[in-house]
Scaffold this motif. Structure first.
Motif, mmCIF file in Angstrom:
data_model
loop_
_atom_site.group_PDB
_atom_site.id
_atom_site.type_symbol
_atom_site.label_atom_id
_atom_site.label_comp_id
_atom_site.label_asym_id
_atom_site.label_seq_id
_atom_site.Cartn_x
_atom_site.Cartn_y
_atom_site.Cartn_z
ATOM 1 N N ILE A 41 1.889 -49.916 7.539
ATOM 2 C CA ILE A 41 2.016 -48.495 7.231
ATOM 3 C C ILE A 41 0.678 -48.047 6.651
ATOM 4 N N THR A 42 0.016 -47.121 7.329
ATOM 5 C CA THR A 42 -1.311 -46.695 6.912
ATOM 6 C C THR A 42 -1.319 -45.199 6.628
ATOM 7 N N PRO A 43 -1.318 -44.800 5.360
ATOM 8 C CA PRO A 43 -1.424 -43.374 5.032
ATOM 9 C C PRO A 43 -2.838 -42.875 5.298
ATOM 10 N N ASP A 44 -2.974 -41.579 5.548
ATOM 11 C CA ASP A 44 -4.302 -41.026 5.773
ATOM 12 C C ASP A 44 -5.184 -41.189 4.540
ATOM 13 N N ARG A 45 -4.539 -41.138 3.375
ATOM 14 C CA ARG A 45 -5.277 -41.332 2.125
ATOM 15 C C ARG A 45 -4.661 -42.514 1.386
ATOM 16 N N GLY A 46 -5.262 -43.660 1.523
ATOM 17 C CA GLY A 46 -4.732 -44.850 0.883
ATOM 18 C C GLY A 46 -4.935 -46.076 1.738
ATOM 19 N N TYR A 50 0.900 -40.288 8.384
ATOM 20 C CA TYR A 50 0.589 -41.713 8.273
ATOM 21 C C TYR A 50 0.837 -42.353 9.632
ATOM 22 N N THR A 51 0.482 -43.630 9.735
ATOM 23 C CA THR A 51 0.635 -44.352 10.993
ATOM 24 C C THR A 51 1.414 -45.640 10.760
ATOM 25 N N CYS A 52 2.331 -45.941 11.662
ATOM 26 C CA CYS A 52 3.041 -47.225 11.680
ATOM 27 C C CYS A 52 2.564 -47.984 12.915
ATOM 28 N N ALA A 53 2.182 -49.251 12.727
ATOM 29 C CA ALA A 53 1.620 -49.986 13.857
ATOM 30 C C ALA A 53 1.741 -51.484 13.641
ATOM 31 N N ASP A 54 1.563 -52.231 14.741
ATOM 32 C CA ASP A 54 1.507 -53.687 14.638
ATOM 33 C C ASP A 54 0.216 -54.130 13.974
ATOM 34 N N ASP A 55 -0.820 -53.263 14.077
ATOM 35 C CA ASP A 55 -2.131 -53.544 13.475
ATOM 36 C C ASP A 55 -2.782 -52.194 13.185
ATOM 37 N N PRO A 56 -3.440 -52.051 12.025
ATOM 38 C CA PRO A 56 -4.064 -50.757 11.716
ATOM 39 C C PRO A 56 -5.064 -50.286 12.761
#
Length: 319
Positions: free
Chosen positions: A49-54, A73-79
């Motif tokens: 889970i990758t937030p735009d800020r964080g 934000y983004t959910c992915a197998d890899d950032p």
């Protein structure tokens, strides 16, 4: 009302969006739905889970994350994996170039993704509408909070897995209540963690003076409180209470009381059919006119406009 109950009273799902997502690497979803609160419970595999800020957060099986909106934000197998889909408000799903994905990834009842036997399975629950009292809850949360399986065990996982794929009368209500329970259980566990940063008023509840005043105000907002009457109840002078309250909570006692009353009024406007006059009495205003004036000054809309907006049906899911 104890402090934690007051903070957790906000989650009350109504036709919330819940789905089982099944993917096989490489996969990535860009979330731009502006939902105030989204819960992600990992059933199988891993997800970043990758937030735009964080910083990116890794979820493994048994872990749970809560994302506080409206930031994307983004959910992915890899950032590093580029998005294959974008989730927009109303749960409309598109390709990254904007073309609609309607129906292209349907896998069955409340199930979406690439393949049912995918190595990643996640349960997702989203609250589409923010209630005003729950705004205090959202303010208390980081952009993404996580609970790993080594610090908590979700007791609802088997039931959620069973109920999310059912298609029976009243199923949305069942899922709404299960989502509420999941969020409350997770947040109760989160606020017991040392890394949780509770809001100033929540921390102030531990103070023998300010905590007593906060409980008086929260338990009986309709009472005609003054700084003097609150100080008497707390056993201190008016000046001492005003100074200590402002230091610990960040605002004067009467400002806090006004915010609490109006937040309660906003919730009652959304959740009940009570008249404005009745709501005014319930939250401590002498008349509907007085409540309406204060409400519009703080929220920028009239109570009736707020009620009308809250009653609008949610935009349909467009997967």
């Amino acid at each position: 009302m104890d402090a934690l109950a007051g903070l957790l009273e906000g989650p009350r799902a109504r036709g919330a969006f819940m789905i089982r997502a099944c993917f096989e690497p490489p996969w990535s979803l860009r979330i731009e739905d502006r939902a105030p609160l989204t819960v992600m419970l990992m059933i199988r595999g891993e997800s970043w889970i990758t937030p735009d800020r964080g910083e990116p957060v890794l979820l493994r099986a048994g872990d749970l994350a809560i994302a506080r909106g409206p930031d994307p934000y983004t959910c992915a197998d890899d950032p590093a994996t580029p998005p294959i889909a974008v989730i927009l408000p109303g749960q409309e799903c598109t390709y990254p170039d904007g073309r609609s994905m309607r129906g292209h990834m349907d896998l069955g009842v409340r199930t979406w993704g690439q393949r049912l036997d995918g190595s990643m399975v996640m349960l997702i629950g989203t609250y589409p509408v923010q209630g005003e009292v729950s705004g205090r809850l959202l303010d208390a949360l980081p952009p993404v909070l996580t609970l790993t399986s080594d610090v908590w065990e979700c007791p609802l996982t088997p039931l959620l897995m069973e109920e999310i794929v059912r298609d029976e009368p009243g199923q949305e209500v069942v899922l709404d209540r299960l989502l509420d329970l999941l969020v409350i259980a997770a947040l109760r566990a989160w606020f017991s963690r040392p890394e949780a940063e509770a809001p100033a008023w929540y921390r102030a509840l531990a103070d023998p003076v300010v905590g007593r005043v906060l409980r008086l105000v929260q338990d009986d907002p309709a009472h005609p409180w003054t700084v003097a009457s609150l100080a008497t109840k707390a056993g201190v002078s008016r000046a001492a209470l005003a100074r200590r309250f402002s230091e610990l909570v960040g605002e004067p006692p009467m400002t806090y009381l006004t915010g609490w009353r109006l937040a309660l009024a906003a919730d009652r406007l959304r959740d009940t059919g009570d008249t404005l006059e009745a709501i005014a009495r319930q939250v401590g205003y002498g008349s509907a006119f007085a409540l309406s004036s204060a409400f519009k000054r703080v929220y920028g809309v009239s109570p009736q406009e707020h009620r009308t907006r809250a009653a609008r049906p949610a935009v349909g899911v467009a997967f």
